[in-house]
Design an enzyme around this catalytic site. Structure first.
Site, PDB file in Angstrom:
ATOM      1  N   THR A  58       0.830  -1.202   0.000  1.00 33.73           N
ATOM      2  CA  THR A  58       0.000   0.000   0.000  1.00 33.73           C
ATOM      3  C   THR A  58       0.870   1.260   0.000  1.00 33.73           C
ATOM      4  OG1 THR A  58      -0.144   0.248   2.401  1.00 33.73           O
ATOM      5  CG2 THR A  58      -1.701  -1.274   1.355  1.00 33.73           C
ATOM      6  N   CYS A  59       0.200   2.394  -0.185  1.00 34.39           N
ATOM      7  CA  CYS A  59       0.912   3.674  -0.193  1.00 34.39           C
ATOM      8  C   CYS A  59       1.174   4.210   1.209  1.00 34.39           C
ATOM      9  CB  CYS A  59       0.105   4.715  -0.981  1.00 34.39           C
ATOM     10  SG  CYS A  59      -0.015   4.356  -2.741  1.00 34.39           S
ATOM     11  N   ASP A  60       0.691   3.532   2.218  1.00 32.95           N
ATOM     12  CA  ASP A  60       0.827   3.988   3.596  1.00 32.95           C
ATOM     13  C   ASP A  60       2.207   3.610   4.130  1.00 32.95           C
ATOM     14  OD1 ASP A  60       0.582   4.603   6.269  1.00 32.95           O
ATOM     15  OD2 ASP A  60      -1.432   3.753   6.468  1.00 32.95           O
ATOM     16  N   SER A  61       2.933   4.581   4.650  1.00 34.62           N
ATOM     17  CA  SER A  61       4.274   4.307   5.171  1.00 34.62           C
ATOM     18  C   SER A  61       4.232   3.451   6.429  1.00 34.62           C
ATOM     19  CB  SER A  61       5.004   5.619   5.462  1.00 34.62           C
ATOM     20  OG  SER A  61       4.296   6.389   6.413  1.00 34.62           O
TER      21      SER A  61
ATOM     22  N   ASN B 249      -6.480   0.172   0.010  1.00 31.73           N
ATOM     23  CA  ASN B 249      -5.714   0.576  -1.175  1.00 31.73           C
ATOM     24  C   ASN B 249      -5.831  -0.437  -2.316  1.00 31.73           C
ATOM     25  OD1 ASN B 249      -2.507   2.380  -0.922  1.00 31.73           O
ATOM     26  ND2 ASN B 249      -4.421   2.918  -1.902  1.00 31.73           N
TER      27      ASN B 249
END
Length: 389
Positions: free
Chosen positions: A322-325, A362
């Site tokens: 996903t784009c979440d860090s 996502n």
């Protein structure tokens, strides 16, 4: 998973045929069979399954076939799931907090065993006819689990005494229950709880019909199989010592200990550099529990053609897709240094909570479920059948 395991050969054949780019959960029925039979032969009481650990219909159906006596359900949705497979198995509603509409749904599904940990929740059940069981849930400040369940549910001993007396006065069947916490391998925790339950029942002047010793039984996460028979023996001894002639019938409600070995998870390497790698699954998907429990080490790495990666291991930081860090494992994973993008990692012992907590955030976290049988391999997600290797 052993390299001599027939299931592993079938997995390699599946990978060569399908070249999956999304995560795949492989269901191993015989491993589930073994876990269930361990409890059926070793635990001296009624075996029920905590549906929350893995609500896959394949799992529920298999357990019914194996003679599972009951299911621990926490919601009307779980009740409906079990009833879609069996109209006759017992449903134990041990989530101690319920709305009025959930109580109505539970009665419709035939629930006759409930738990409470506070007076206002018992008041909601006061209308139940005689023959319904109310188990008072106890909490104690004891350690020994990966994380404690007492922070949310459970009555203190003084409240438990009062609740037991009120259950008796309502004409309902008084029992007790507790949960030692997840991944508990300390048999002494069960003994402490059992002794406390015996003391509380004596102080309340109540004879317990049943004692539910909960779930919490540990599963193999780091390559070490827990000694469940040791825990079974200590439970039995503690009940004899604590209750004597008033010994109640026993119930247990394992989830993780039954489901863990029933599934392995196949993930793929999307990208990597000298210190990091990105997988096609992460903490919003099948690896959600690895955020809170230790990162597992039961992995097998191989190329798309099935060639095993056997080079020396090295630590890599692992990111999910996903784009979440925040989609990052809390500690590095040791993988062979010859692992490459597009390779696969098969993680054993992923049957508990890996599917149940996946979010789909996502657009990731969705996975196929492939059932590995002795004579064929059925991919439920793709909807077609593959010959066994």
């Amino acid at each position: 998973m052993s390299m001599q395991d027939n299931d592993f050969s079938r997995i390699i054949a599946y990978v060569k045929s399908e070249k999956p780019d999304d995560p795949v959960h492989f269901f191993h029925p015989r491993h589930l069979d073994h876990a269930v039979k361990t409890f059926q032969t070793g635990f001296g009481g009624m075996l029920t399954y905590a549906v929350k650990a893995n609500p896959d219909p394949l799992v529920i159906a298999r357990m019914v076939e194996l003679g599972m006596q009951g299911f621990d359900v926490a919601s009307p949705a779980e009740m409906a799931l079990v009833r879609s497979v069996s109209d006759t198995v017992a449903l134990h509603y041990n989530n101690p907090v319920r709305s009025l509409s959930e109580i109505v749904a539970a009665e419709r599904h035939g629930v006759r065993s409930w738990s409470v940990d506070r007076e206002d929740e018992l008041a909601k059940l006061a209308h139940l006819p005689k023959g319904h069981e109310i188990a008072v849930r106890l909490r104690l400040p004891v350690k020994g689990a990966a994380y404690d369940f007492g922070a949310k549910y459970g009555a203190d001993p003084e409240t438990a005494v009062l609740l037991l007396q009120k259950v008796r006065d309502l004409g309902l069947i008084p029992s007790m229950t507790f949960h030692p916490g997840t991944q508990c391998d300390a048999s002494g925790v069960w003994a402490q709880y059992i002794r406390a339950c015996a003391d509380i029942a004596a102080r309340a002047g109540v004879t317990l019909r049943r004692l539910n010793v909960g779930g919490g039984f540990a599963a193999n996460r780091l390559g070490i199989s827990p000694d469940l028979y040791r825990i079974f023996r200590e439970i039995d001894q503690a009940v004899d010592q604590g209750f004597g002639a008033n010994r109640p019938e026993l119930i247990c409600e394992p989830g993780r200990a039954l489901a863990t070995e029933a599934f392995s998870l196949l993930v793929r390497v999307k990208a990597m550099d000298e210190r990091c790698m990105t997988l096609n699954d992460g903490i919003y998907g099948g690896l959600a529990e690895w955020r809170d429990l230790s990162v597992g080490n039961r992995i097998t790495c191989f190329a798309p053609d099935g060639t095993l990666r056997r080079a020396d291991g090295m630590e890599r930081i692992v990111f999910g897709p996903t784009c979440d860090s925040l989609d990052c494992l809390p500690t590095p994973l040791v993988v062979p240094c010859d692992l490459s993008p597009e390779d696969y990692i098969l993680i054993s012992g992923m049957g508990a909570y890996s599917q149940a907590t996946a979010t789909g955030f996502n657009g990731y976290g969705h996975s196929h479920v492939v059932c590995l049988q002795d004579h064929d391999t059925f991919d439920r997600g793709a909807g077609h059948r593959h010959a066994a290797a």
